[in-house]
Design a protein around this motif. Structure first.
Motif, PDB file in Angstrom:
ATOM      1  N   PRO A   1      21.921  -2.789   1.004  1.00 41.53           N
ATOM      2  CA  PRO A   1      20.732  -2.410   1.798  1.00 41.53           C
ATOM      3  C   PRO A   1      19.995  -3.611   2.396  1.00 41.53           C
ATOM      4  O   PRO A   1      19.448  -3.508   3.496  1.00 41.53           O
ATOM      5  N   LEU A   2      19.986  -4.739   1.701  1.00 40.48           N
ATOM      6  CA  LEU A   2      19.336  -5.936   2.260  1.00 40.48           C
ATOM      7  C   LEU A   2      20.161  -6.487   3.415  1.00 40.48           C
ATOM      8  O   LEU A   2      19.634  -6.794   4.478  1.00 40.48           O
ATOM      9  N   ALA A   3      21.468  -6.585   3.186  1.00 40.67           N
ATOM     10  CA  ALA A   3      22.351  -7.114   4.237  1.00 40.67           C
ATOM     11  C   ALA A   3      22.263  -6.255   5.495  1.00 40.67           C
ATOM     12  O   ALA A   3      22.253  -6.769   6.622  1.00 40.67           O
ATOM     13  N   MET A   4      22.164  -4.939   5.287  1.00 38.79           N
ATOM     14  CA  MET A   4      22.082  -4.048   6.448  1.00 38.79           C
ATOM     15  C   MET A   4      20.730  -4.142   7.144  1.00 38.79           C
ATOM     16  O   MET A   4      20.659  -4.196   8.375  1.00 38.79           O
ATOM     17  N   ALA A   5      19.661  -4.151   6.335  1.00 39.64           N
ATOM     18  CA  ALA A   5      18.322  -4.169   6.938  1.00 39.64           C
ATOM     19  C   ALA A   5      18.113  -5.428   7.772  1.00 39.64           C
ATOM     20  O   ALA A   5      17.559  -5.373   8.866  1.00 39.64           O
ATOM     21  N   LEU A   6      18.572  -6.564   7.245  1.00 37.83           N
ATOM     22  CA  LEU A   6      18.331  -7.840   7.934  1.00 37.83           C
ATOM     23  C   LEU A   6      19.516  -8.254   8.793  1.00 37.83           C
ATOM     24  O   LEU A   6      19.464  -9.278   9.478  1.00 37.83           O
ATOM     25  N   ARG A   7      20.589  -7.453   8.744  1.00 38.94           N
ATOM     26  CA  ARG A   7      21.836  -7.806   9.460  1.00 38.94           C
ATOM     27  C   ARG A   7      22.244  -9.230   9.112  1.00 38.94           C
ATOM     28  O   ARG A   7      22.467 -10.086   9.995  1.00 38.94           O
ATOM     29  N   LEU A   8      22.309  -9.482   7.811  1.00 35.61           N
ATOM     30  CA  LEU A   8      22.705 -10.812   7.344  1.00 35.61           C
ATOM     31  C   LEU A   8      24.159 -11.085   7.753  1.00 35.61           C
ATOM     32  O   LEU A   8      24.945 -10.145   7.897  1.00 35.61           O
ATOM     33  N   PRO A   9      24.496 -12.343   7.930  1.00 41.54           N
ATOM     34  CA  PRO A   9      25.839 -12.689   8.436  1.00 41.54           C
ATOM     35  C   PRO A   9      26.927 -12.574   7.359  1.00 41.54           C
ATOM     36  O   PRO A   9      27.660 -13.537   7.113  1.00 41.54           O
ATOM     37  N   ASN A  10      27.027 -11.428   6.733  1.00 43.63           N
ATOM     38  CA  ASN A  10      28.064 -11.150   5.722  1.00 43.63           C
ATOM     39  C   ASN A  10      28.110 -12.175   4.592  1.00 43.63           C
ATOM     40  O   ASN A  10      29.163 -12.491   4.046  1.00 43.63           O
ATOM     41  N   VAL A  11      26.928 -12.686   4.235  1.00 45.82           N
ATOM     42  CA  VAL A  11      26.872 -13.635   3.113  1.00 45.82           C
ATOM     43  C   VAL A  11      26.713 -12.883   1.804  1.00 45.82           C
ATOM     44  O   VAL A  11      26.509 -11.662   1.782  1.00 45.82           O
ATOM     45  N   ALA A  12      26.811 -13.625   0.706  1.00 45.44           N
ATOM     46  CA  ALA A  12      26.671 -13.010  -0.615  1.00 45.44           C
ATOM     47  C   ALA A  12      25.249 -12.477  -0.787  1.00 45.44           C
ATOM     48  O   ALA A  12      24.276 -13.150  -0.436  1.00 45.44           O
TER      49      ALA A  12
ATOM     50  N   GLY B   1       0.821  -1.216   0.000  1.00 45.60           N
ATOM     51  CA  GLY B   1       0.000   0.000   0.000  1.00 45.60           C
ATOM     52  C   GLY B   1       0.840   1.244   0.000  1.00 45.60           C
ATOM     53  O   GLY B   1       2.041   1.216  -0.294  1.00 45.60           O
ATOM     54  N   GLU B   2       0.199   2.341   0.330  1.00 45.35           N
ATOM     55  CA  GLU B   2       0.910   3.613   0.430  1.00 45.35           C
ATOM     56  C   GLU B   2       1.453   3.695   1.842  1.00 45.35           C
ATOM     57  O   GLU B   2       0.786   4.177   2.753  1.00 45.35           O
ATOM     58  N   ARG B   3       2.637   3.209   2.011  1.00 45.50           N
ATOM     59  CA  ARG B   3       3.219   3.083   3.360  1.00 45.50           C
ATOM     60  C   ARG B   3       4.012   4.350   3.665  1.00 45.50           C
ATOM     61  O   ARG B   3       5.245   4.334   3.736  1.00 45.50           O
ATOM     62  N   TRP B   4       3.284   5.449   3.818  1.00 49.30           N
ATOM     63  CA  TRP B   4       3.917   6.762   3.968  1.00 49.30           C
ATOM     64  C   TRP B   4       4.925   6.805   5.116  1.00 49.30           C
ATOM     65  O   TRP B   4       5.898   7.552   5.056  1.00 49.30           O
ATOM     66  N   GLN B   5       4.673   5.984   6.151  1.00 48.39           N
ATOM     67  CA  GLN B   5       5.523   6.045   7.351  1.00 48.39           C
ATOM     68  C   GLN B   5       6.771   5.164   7.249  1.00 48.39           C
ATOM     69  O   GLN B   5       7.619   5.207   8.131  1.00 48.39           O
ATOM     70  N   ASP B   6       6.826   4.359   6.189  1.00 52.85           N
ATOM     71  CA  ASP B   6       7.855   3.319   6.191  1.00 52.85           C
ATOM     72  C   ASP B   6       8.854   3.432   5.057  1.00 52.85           C
ATOM     73  O   ASP B   6       8.492   3.690   3.910  1.00 52.85           O
ATOM     74  N   ASP B   7      10.098   3.187   5.389  1.00 50.87           N
ATOM     75  CA  ASP B   7      11.146   3.079   4.375  1.00 50.87           C
ATOM     76  C   ASP B   7      11.191   1.647   3.839  1.00 50.87           C
ATOM     77  O   ASP B   7      10.557   0.753   4.402  1.00 50.87           O
ATOM     78  N   ALA B   8      11.987   1.465   2.807  1.00 49.81           N
ATOM     79  CA  ALA B   8      12.179   0.113   2.262  1.00 49.81           C
ATOM     80  C   ALA B   8      12.676  -0.831   3.360  1.00 49.81           C
ATOM     81  O   ALA B   8      12.311  -2.010   3.395  1.00 49.81           O
ATOM     82  N   GLU B   9      13.486  -0.309   4.245  1.00 47.00           N
ATOM     83  CA  GLU B   9      14.025  -1.139   5.338  1.00 47.00           C
ATOM     84  C   GLU B   9      12.890  -1.768   6.165  1.00 47.00           C
ATOM     85  O   GLU B   9      12.913  -2.965   6.451  1.00 47.00           O
ATOM     86  N   HIS B  10      11.897  -0.924   6.513  1.00 46.03           N
ATOM     87  CA  HIS B  10      10.776  -1.445   7.312  1.00 46.03           C
ATOM     88  C   HIS B  10      10.029  -2.529   6.560  1.00 46.03           C
ATOM     89  O   HIS B  10       9.626  -3.534   7.124  1.00 46.03           O
ATOM     90  N   LEU B  11       9.829  -2.273   5.273  1.00 40.18           N
ATOM     91  CA  LEU B  11       9.061  -3.222   4.464  1.00 40.18           C
ATOM     92  C   LEU B  11       9.782  -4.564   4.382  1.00 40.18           C
ATOM     93  O   LEU B  11       9.167  -5.633   4.501  1.00 40.18           O
ATOM     94  N   MET B  12      11.087  -4.503   4.182  1.00 36.91           N
ATOM     95  CA  MET B  12      11.869  -5.744   4.073  1.00 36.91           C
ATOM     96  C   MET B  12      11.846  -6.504   5.389  1.00 36.91           C
ATOM     97  O   MET B  12      11.687  -7.732   5.414  1.00 36.91           O
ATOM     98  N   VAL B  13      12.003  -5.778   6.478  1.00 42.07           N
ATOM     99  CA  VAL B  13      12.027  -6.439   7.790  1.00 42.07           C
ATOM    100  C   VAL B  13      10.670  -7.072   8.094  1.00 42.07           C
ATOM    101  O   VAL B  13      10.576  -8.199   8.596  1.00 42.07           O
ATOM    102  N   GLU B  14       9.598  -6.353   7.725  1.00 43.63           N
ATOM    103  CA  GLU B  14       8.245  -6.876   7.967  1.00 43.63           C
ATOM    104  C   GLU B  14       8.026  -8.208   7.238  1.00 43.63           C
ATOM    105  O   GLU B  14       7.528  -9.178   7.814  1.00 43.63           O
ATOM    106  N   ALA B  15       8.413  -8.225   5.981  1.00 45.28           N
ATOM    107  CA  ALA B  15       8.254  -9.462   5.204  1.00 45.28           C
ATOM    108  C   ALA B  15       9.171 -10.555   5.736  1.00 45.28           C
ATOM    109  O   ALA B  15       8.782 -11.724   5.845  1.00 45.28           O
TER     110      ALA B  15
END
Lengths: 486, 399
Positions: free
Chosen positions: B69-80, B20-34
């Protein structure tokens, strides 16, 4: 023998109704009422002196071999580029060989006539010269000039061979008589009292030029069959003819009621119109006025052949749409800034390196033809698009600009930004092969359907306002040469 | 001869943000939510992810370049992390990367994430963007509706369909998707509409009116995939596996060659054939019982029914009006609302489609659950424009 071997014209389709101008501005300038009759040619937003010059040249060159043209001259006082040769853009649009001279002629309303004299005098030795005159004239809203001016272009091909008309004599006067001027950094003319311009300018310099040219040709005013002089002020052409002793029946229609005064292009437009119907032995006297006066005396050698593949002045004049929306004229001329929305903010920067590499495709609409399979495509590519033979390095130039096309798909887009919404566009397919997706110009909803015939026109694609550049490309318009066309 | 992807990879978990129109959320929030939903479903820890693929459609805005941005948002363990873009088919492209990585044995568990933050442009519709220096000189910078509307003109001419009949069928497509979207709590547009509303809506690009166009949304969707063996080892019993993944990309024939009439999607036909072959499907109209297709515009969905071999050529108008693709029809299409109403966050859409098929296959689709769980869920994810595009067909099913 050298002389005029072909001629052509282009008039934009829109005709601004002068009554509409008066209806919008008469409250401020009631004197405009006397001019509020008839119509004038009005360029669309995507037309300028260069695009109209290219179209007039194409009209002129229909059926003519372009291969031996040695020079392109473009006369105008409304050239879009101050430093990028405008005639050079026309040369690219015509897909002429690189080994050709180009020259912009400007600085005076007389530029068209002066260029034609130069072409006629020089072509005997150099080969065919294409002399084009084109104007898209801007005037301050509510001014007389806005009523009087018109936008159009004419092209005259001068060269060796059996001419349609030959130059008998020419005569030029240069006098710094400033009835109006426009300095290089201003948008509009500044004009002095018109009565003075008429009495001390037109009625003195033009008759002097007429006398001069007749004397050189050893002819009399009675020998003039057609007196071709624009009339930027009402009746001035008739007054000059009368002062010179030229019969009123010989005076050509300056087209003020249907076209308007197209500045430097007007003498050539009127000449092109006269040549279409002139008979052998007729003598045409052409006048170009502006800080002096040019006079050309031409003798018709043969009647112009019937040419179904060109429209000429009268053909273009009859391809018309009345425009009663004065605001549209102002917007198309950049004289009013309508709210265009954020989509109009898209950067239109052109990579000049890429434009240079692809100039034949972009400016000349030259596609490719696979020399092995004969498959035609646009643009050309290293590997042929043919599904059954991906031939490598077999493409040869294949010009598409003069090919008729038919609509394959279409839409009318209200969302994308265009100065004249909706934006009509779609896929077209050329007779003989090749296809492309392009914008449609000069269309109404009823013109757009699958299978409808179209032709290409050289137009402005977009303006790069930040950098003062403009992108040119080709658009499809309804086939104006079709028997049932417009 | 390639052995294909069928049943080599299982979906361990999936997640999808509310679109939707997620005015309050950045891509980071959306990725973390999913991702939170996905991770819980997969029942693994983030450190078990070996590699990730990230799809985004609009590069210049949103999250910027690279996989960081994905690695940072999810704090992935430095994987590819590989970032992919393939127009609106980007979501399926990310899924394809993760699935192929697992199938190759290069990793045990892989993540595919699609995200798009579109509502930072300041205006409706998709952002205007360059398509490269040459296109910008000779191409038409039309809108997405304008590009797809042209299919309608050619379809009408080819099949002799009147504008009114086509408008009515297109309206039916949208009315159906609105009815479906109304039942989906994660959907962007949740209001039913009438056929009359659809037909009389403001014209966007002839003949597409407002309701013929999908929502432009913010959102994210993701999948965690692994091998069936590992999934079983992790305690998963009912497994949804990948039956087919096909992608076909225009080579310029439609745009520059001769022969394409503009009324269909050449690439979809190729991708569909390949996918059916890979999945072992012989008669799609009989065997496919649930579809999520790329209904960016109603006309796209309509002709796609033919391109997927579900409707015979020229028969989609009739099938649509007969209700074949309605929620209670034989082959429901867009049971979650589709791009039309679930929304279309470009990079996420392909994964959102697979998400719905995954839920339906497992009987977890709530109010909109099909009473008879389907054998296969087909998703069709299209990017570009009709004359130049990327078409992806993914088929998932129970192992």
């Amino acid at each position: 023998m050298s002389g005029i071997v072909a001629f052509g014209a282009y008039v934009p389709r829109l005709r601004l109704q002068r009554q509409a101008v008066f209806a919008a501005t008469g409250w401020f300038n009631p004197a405009l009422k006397t001019l509020a009759k008839g119509e004038r040619a009005m360029a669309r937003w995507d037309e300028d002196a260069v695009t109209m010059a290219a179209e007039a040249a194409r009209d002129c060159l229909a059926g003519v071999d372009r291969g031996d043209i040695t020079k392109v001259m473009l006369a105008s006082t409304s050239l879009p580029f101050a430093d990028r040769q405008n005639a050079g853009i026309v040369k690219e649009a015509l897909n002429l060989a690189d080994a050709v001279g180009t020259m912009d002629v400007t600085g005076s309303q007389r530029a068209g006539a002066s260029a034609l004299i130069d072409a006629l005098q020089g072509s005997a030795t150099s080969g065919p010269v294409l002399c084009v005159a084109s104007e898209r004239r801007r005037a301050r809203p509510g001014s007389e000039a806005e009523m009087i001016n018109g936008d159009a272009a004419a092209a005259i091909l001068v060269g060796p061979g059996e001419p349609l008309a030959r130059l008998v004599a020419s005569y030029s006067i240069a006098v710094d008589f400033i009835d109006h001027f426009r300095s290089a950094d201003k948008d509009f003319d500044y004009a002095w009292e018109s009565r003075w311009a008429r009495e001390e300018g037109y009625l003195k310099h033009a008759p002097a030029a007429v006398r001069g040219v007749l004397e050189r040709a050893e002819l009399t005013p009675a020998d003039v069959d057609r007196f071709i002089m624009p009339a930027p002020m009402r009746g001035v052409h008739e007054a000059v003819a009368k002062a010179c002793g030229i019969a009123s029946e010989a005076v050509a229609d300056p087209l003020e009621a249907t076209l308007g005064d197209c500045g430097a292009a007007q003498p050539l437009l009127m000449l092109a119109r006269a040549l279409a119907v002139a008979k052998p032995k007729e003598r045409l006297l052409v006048i170009g006025f502006g800080q002096g006066c040019d006079a050309l005396l031409l003798e018709v050698a043969r009647t112009a052949p019937a040419t179904p593949d060109k429209l000429g002045v009268d053909g273009w004049l009859s391809r018309r749409k009345a425009e009663t929306n004065y605001i549209k004229h102002l917007f198309f001329s950049g004289l009013i800034d309508l709210e265009r929305g954020m989509r109009a903010e898209a950067d239109q920067k052109t990579a000049l390196t890429a434009l240079y590499r692809n100039r034949k495709a972009v400016l000349g609409l030259v596609g490719g033809r696979c020399s092995k399979t004969g498959v035609v495509q646009f643009p050309r590519s290293e590997i042929s698009v043919a599904q059954n033979d991906r031939a490598v390095g077999t493409q040869e130039d294949y010009p598409l600009a003069d090919r008729r096309a038919r609509i394959v798909t279409h839409t009318a887009d209200n969302l994308t930004y265009t100065p004249e919404p909706p934006d009509y566009y779609g896929m077209i397919e050329f007779d003989g092969g090749g296809r492309m997706v392009t914008e449609f110009a000069d269309v109404e909803a009823a013109d757009v359907d699958v299978g409808k015939p179209m032709r290409m026109m050289f137009r402005i694609k977009a303006f790069d306002e930040r950098r003062g550049f403009r992108k040119y490309f080709w658009k499809a318009v309804p086939d104006y040469l079709a028997p049932s066309g417009q | 001869m390639a052995s294909g992807i069928r049943d080599k990879v299982a979906i361990l978990g999936m997640g999808c943000a509310r679109f939707g129109e997620r005015w309050q959320d950045d891509a980071e929030h959306l990725m973390v939510e999913a991702f939170q939903e996905c991770l819980a479903d997969a029942a693994i820890d983030v450190t078990q992810i070996d590699a990730a693929w990230l799809s985004v459609g609009f590069d210049a805005m949103n999250i910027g370049p690279s996989g960081i941005p994905l690695a940072m948002a999810l704090r992935l363990p430095n994987v590819a992390v590989t970032k992919v873009e393939n127009y609106c088919a980007s979501g399926t492209e990310a899924f394809r990367g993760a699935v192929y990585a697992v199938a190759s044995g290069a990793c045990d568990i892989a993540l595919a994430m699609g995200v798009e933050k579109l509502k930072d442009t300041g205006y409706g519709g998709l952002p205007v963007r360059s398509r490269g220096t040459m296109f910008d000189m000779v191409g038409v910078t039309g809108s997405a509706p304008g590009n797809f509307a042209q299919v309608a003109s050619a379809y009408r001419a080819k099949h002799g369909v009147s504008r009114e009949d086509l408008k009515r069928a297109m309206a039916h497509v949208s009315v159906k998707s609105h009815a479906n979207g109304a039942k989906n709590p994660k959907a962007h547009l949740r209001k039913p509409i009438s056929e009359e509303q659809a037909i009389n809506a403001p014209m966007i690009a002839e003949p597409l009116g407002l309701y013929d166009c999908c929502g432009v949304s913010d959102g994210a969707a993701c999948a965690i995939v692994t091998t069936p063996d590992i999934a079983h080892g992790l305690g998963k019993h009912a497994l949804v596996t990948v039956k087919a993944l096909a992608l076909s990309v225009s080579n310029g024939w439609e745009l520059q060659g001769m022969g394409w009439d503009g009324s269909y999607f050449h690439t979809t036909r190729i991708a569909a054939r390949a996918a059916y072959h890979e999945a072992g499907i012989r008669n799609p109209r009989q065997e496919i019982s649930l579809m999520e297709v790329h209904d960016c515009f109603s006309i796209t969905e309509l002709v796609t029914m033919e391109d997927l071999g579900i409707s015979a050529e020229g028969n989609a108008v009739r099938d649509v009006l007969d209700g074949l693709f309605d929620a209670d029809g034989a082959i429901p299409c867009q049971i979650d609302g589709g791009l039309k109403c679930f929304g279309h966050p470009i990079g996420a859409s392909g994964l959102r489609m697979i998400y719905e098929n995954y839920l339906q296959l497992l009987g977890r689709a709530g109010d909109r659950q099909r009473s008879t769980p389907p054998a296969y869920g087909l998703s069709h994810n299209l990017g570009g424009m009709p004359n130049q595009n990327v078409s992806a067909v993914a088929i998932v099913g129970l192992l």
